[in-house]
Design an enzyme around this catalytic site. Structure first.
Site, mmCIF file in Angstrom:
data_model
loop_
_atom_site.group_PDB
_atom_site.id
_atom_site.type_symbol
_atom_site.label_atom_id
_atom_site.label_comp_id
_atom_site.label_asym_id
_atom_site.label_seq_id
_atom_site.Cartn_x
_atom_site.Cartn_y
_atom_site.Cartn_z
ATOM 1 N N GLU A 68 0.989 -0.977 0.034
ATOM 2 C CA GLU A 68 -0.134 -0.035 -0.042
ATOM 3 C C GLU A 68 0.788 1.206 0.112
ATOM 4 O OE1 GLU A 68 -4.126 -1.399 2.087
ATOM 5 O OE2 GLU A 68 -2.507 -0.782 3.367
ATOM 6 N N CYS A 85 3.454 8.412 1.400
ATOM 7 C CA CYS A 85 4.249 7.532 2.126
ATOM 8 C C CYS A 85 4.436 6.065 1.560
ATOM 9 C CB CYS A 85 3.316 7.237 3.176
ATOM 10 S SG CYS A 85 3.616 6.048 4.404
ATOM 11 N N CYS A 100 7.114 -7.165 6.856
ATOM 12 C CA CYS A 100 8.474 -6.782 7.580
ATOM 13 C C CYS A 100 8.983 -7.823 8.464
ATOM 14 C CB CYS A 100 7.980 -5.352 8.327
ATOM 15 S SG CYS A 100 9.273 -4.588 9.247
ATOM 16 N N CYS A 141 7.876 -5.135 15.463
ATOM 17 C CA CYS A 141 7.225 -4.151 16.458
ATOM 18 C C CYS A 141 5.965 -4.497 16.857
ATOM 19 C CB CYS A 141 7.421 -2.884 15.696
ATOM 20 S SG CYS A 141 9.106 -2.390 15.220
ATOM 21 N N CYS A 146 2.655 -2.600 15.547
ATOM 22 C CA CYS A 146 2.552 -2.627 14.084
ATOM 23 C C CYS A 146 1.919 -3.564 13.118
ATOM 24 C CB CYS A 146 3.929 -2.131 13.559
ATOM 25 S SG CYS A 146 3.908 -1.587 11.664
ATOM 26 N N GLY A 192 7.476 -2.126 5.853
ATOM 27 C CA GLY A 192 8.771 -2.418 5.659
ATOM 28 C C GLY A 192 9.666 -1.419 6.412
ATOM 29 N N GLU A 193 11.069 -2.130 6.630
ATOM 30 C CA GLU A 193 12.203 -1.589 7.147
ATOM 31 C C GLU A 193 12.997 -0.963 6.132
ATOM 32 O OE1 GLU A 193 13.437 0.044 9.931
ATOM 33 O OE2 GLU A 193 15.178 0.408 8.607
ATOM 34 N N SER A 238 12.509 6.463 7.456
ATOM 35 C CA SER A 238 12.670 6.178 8.732
ATOM 36 C C SER A 238 12.994 4.774 9.006
ATOM 37 C CB SER A 238 10.882 6.259 9.122
ATOM 38 O OG SER A 238 10.451 5.889 10.266
ATOM 39 N N SER A 242 12.360 5.631 14.859
ATOM 40 C CA SER A 242 11.239 5.116 15.536
ATOM 41 C C SER A 242 11.599 4.819 16.899
ATOM 42 C CB SER A 242 10.576 4.037 14.797
ATOM 43 O OG SER A 242 10.106 4.421 13.675
ATOM 44 N N LEU A 243 11.503 5.834 17.893
ATOM 45 C CA LEU A 243 12.163 5.649 18.998
ATOM 46 C C LEU A 243 11.124 4.688 20.183
ATOM 47 C CD1 LEU A 243 14.880 6.169 20.510
ATOM 48 C CD2 LEU A 243 13.641 8.169 21.366
ATOM 49 N N HIS A 244 10.147 5.348 20.469
ATOM 50 C CA HIS A 244 9.087 4.583 21.165
ATOM 51 C C HIS A 244 9.086 4.407 22.507
ATOM 52 C CE1 HIS A 244 7.342 4.733 16.903
ATOM 53 N NE2 HIS A 244 7.991 3.504 16.682
ATOM 54 N N ASN A 297 -2.399 3.967 16.046
ATOM 55 C CA ASN A 297 -3.692 3.795 15.448
ATOM 56 C C ASN A 297 -3.825 2.352 15.564
ATOM 57 O OD1 ASN A 297 -3.768 6.265 14.258
ATOM 58 N ND2 ASN A 297 -1.857 5.771 13.097
ATOM 59 N N CYS A 336 -0.462 5.443 10.169
ATOM 60 C CA CYS A 336 0.595 4.870 10.322
ATOM 61 C C CYS A 336 0.238 3.615 11.078
ATOM 62 C CB CYS A 336 1.260 5.543 11.589
ATOM 63 S SG CYS A 336 1.955 7.307 10.808
HETATM 64 N N1 SAH Z 1 10.189 0.559 9.581
HETATM 65 C C1 SAH Z 1 10.370 1.890 9.842
HETATM 66 C C2 SAH Z 1 9.225 2.661 8.868
HETATM 67 C C3 SAH Z 1 7.708 2.161 8.570
HETATM 68 S S1 SAH Z 1 6.674 2.869 10.062
HETATM 69 C C4 SAH Z 1 10.348 2.413 10.898
HETATM 70 O O1 SAH Z 1 9.980 1.537 11.812
HETATM 71 O O2 SAH Z 1 10.435 3.636 11.231
HETATM 72 C C5 SAH Z 1 6.501 4.288 10.212
HETATM 73 C C6 SAH Z 1 6.092 4.809 11.439
HETATM 74 O O3 SAH Z 1 4.664 4.324 11.793
HETATM 75 C C7 SAH Z 1 7.312 4.200 12.496
HETATM 76 O O4 SAH Z 1 7.648 5.265 13.278
HETATM 77 C C8 SAH Z 1 6.092 3.415 13.191
HETATM 78 O O5 SAH Z 1 7.042 2.977 14.457
HETATM 79 C C9 SAH Z 1 4.844 4.013 13.325
HETATM 80 N N2 SAH Z 1 3.819 3.125 13.785
HETATM 81 C C10 SAH Z 1 3.777 1.737 13.251
HETATM 82 N N3 SAH Z 1 2.630 1.084 13.749
HETATM 83 C C11 SAH Z 1 1.887 2.208 14.271
HETATM 84 C C12 SAH Z 1 0.783 2.129 14.723
HETATM 85 N N4 SAH Z 1 -0.182 1.137 14.926
HETATM 86 N N5 SAH Z 1 0.232 3.578 15.178
HETATM 87 C C13 SAH Z 1 0.909 4.589 15.059
HETATM 88 N N6 SAH Z 1 2.253 4.444 14.628
HETATM 89 C C14 SAH Z 1 2.648 3.502 14.165
#
Ligand code: SAH
Length: 368
Positions: free
Chosen positions: A97, A110, A117, A121, A124, A166-167, A198, A220-222, A297, A340
């Site tokens: 997508e 995007c 992937c 995580c 996701c 994907g990464e 990213s 993507s720190l989180h 999300n 996202c």
């Molecule tokens: N693999 C890469 C890029 C893809 S995701 C990465 O990890 O950066 C793009 C962003 O969306 C990342 O910051 C990811 O952590 C975030 N993301 C993934 N799932 C999500 C969700 N359910 N709600 C909000 N953000 C999310």
């Protein structure tokens, strides 16, 4: 694709250097590369016969041996807020997508880099599908190609974020070639500030990227501590925070006013306390940073809740008061699952990953 076309070269796979090498290999001058790029990406012409500044014999050669093969749109959805999502058919039955997000002064695409992937995580939806394969350069730049053609003249793609499925740093060469094309003046000519990659923190590839391709970096720190990040973003077990931040500091050396954007998904009761915000401030002390808070999300069977708007605002204010530029990402395209982490495409889950995820989340909840 016909059997005959399977033997042909898809010119969308070449960035300028690759295209030059191709023309040299067939006994042509390297400047043919920029001519071809202009026809393909600026004029939108895919029929070699119409490329009037090429010799007749070269046009015939290209018609016989090459083609321009973008992904095929199988489904298109338009959200109430103007966001558009395309499901694209890649070869071998894989689908990914791509999402277009219009704003007042810009239009952001995007883009996906892999089918599925490998990184698992826990918050996701792409992770749930497991990993299928890397996208080719043609399939990555092809997302821009089909989206811009579909949007037509009135809506321009001004920004690209490699934040789809994907990464991207685990598909290094193809992603770099596609980003080179995005920034090439003979192709889309986007500025390096408008192309963002990213990553979840593939540290060796971050160093490599700094040496070969100057684009904006988002991480993507989180989580602000290793114990929690190990759970949410499992690649942290391999490349822990101190290594990740060293790679970020290395990247900002590229230019004096450069900053890294840190993405931080807001998960209720998991990473959203005042103490988490303070830990983040401490962690990012020596890195020129911007913070982008992403409201979580949800997706079918997702295992978390989003923090409340009040909690997100409180979190933002703590960071802001400490001098960190902090924005809250506005969720777009929610009504068409284009936000996202909601991108799905179509991959067969070979890994029964969802079951594993449920177990992991149960253990995060127990630890936090
Ligand atoms: N693999 C890469 C890029 C893809 S995701 C990465 O990890 O950066 C793009 C962003 O969306 C990342 O910051 C990811 O952590 C975030 N993301 C993934 N799932 C999500 C969700 N359910 N709600 C909000 N953000 C999310």
């Amino acid at each position: 694709m016909s059997v005959k076309e399977m033997d042909k070269v898809n010119l969308l796979n070449f960035d300028r250097k690759g295209m030059e090498a191709f023309f040299i290999a067939i006994g042509e001058k390297p400047f043919r590369a920029t001519q071809l790029l202009k026809w393909i990406y600026q004029e939108g012409i895919s029929d070699f016969a119409q490329m009037t500044n090429l010799s007749k014999s070269l046009r015939n050669y290209l018609t016989e041996h090459c083609y321009i093969d973008p992904p095929e749109i199988v489904f298109e959805q338009n959200a109430g807020d103007g966001t558009r999502k395309w499901l694209l058919q890649m070869s071998c039955g894989n689908r990914v997508e791509t999402v277009f997000i219009p704003e007042e002064k810009r239009g952001t695409l995007c883009v996906s880099s892999q089918v599925g992937c490998a990184l698992a995580c826990t918050f996701c939806s792409t992770a749930k599908q497991g990993f299928n394969r890397n996208l080719t350069t043609a399939e990555i730049i092809g997302q821009l190609y089909v989206a811009q053609n579909r949007l037509g003249e009135e809506k321009k793609i001004t920004n690209v974020v490699m934040m789809g499925m994907g990464e991207p740093l685990l598909n290094f060469d193809n992603v770099v070639a596609a980003m080179n094309l995005m920034m090439d003046d003979f192709s889309y000519g986007l500025s390096k500030r408008r192309v963002t990659i990213s990553t979840s923190g593939v540290v060796p590839a971050m160093y490599r990227l700094t040496t070969v391709c100057d684009v904006s970096l988002a991480v993507s720190l989180h989580a602000a501590n290793d114990a929690l990040r190990n759970q949410l973003v499992p690649i942290n077990q391999k490349y822990p925070l101190h290594e990740l931040l060293a790679a970020c500091r290395d990247n900002v050396k590229l230019a004096p006013r450069r900053t890294i954007t840190f993405e931080y998904v807001m998960l209720k009761g998991i990473n959203d306390t005042d103490a988490d915000a303070r830990a983040l401030i401490k962690l990012l002390k020596n890195v020129p940073s911007k913070l982008n808070l992403i409201p979580f999300n949800p997706f079918p069977n997702s295992l978390y809740d989003c923090s409340t708007p009040e909690t997100i605002d409180r979190f933002r204010i703590i960071l802001h008061n400490a001098g960190l530029v902090t924005t809250v990402r506005r969720t777009r395209g929610e009504d068409i699952d284009a936000a996202c982490g909601q991108l799905v495409g179509k991959v067969v889950d070979k890994s029964r990953r969802h079951l594993k995820l449920q177990q992991q989340v149960a253990s995060v909840a127990a630890e936090v």
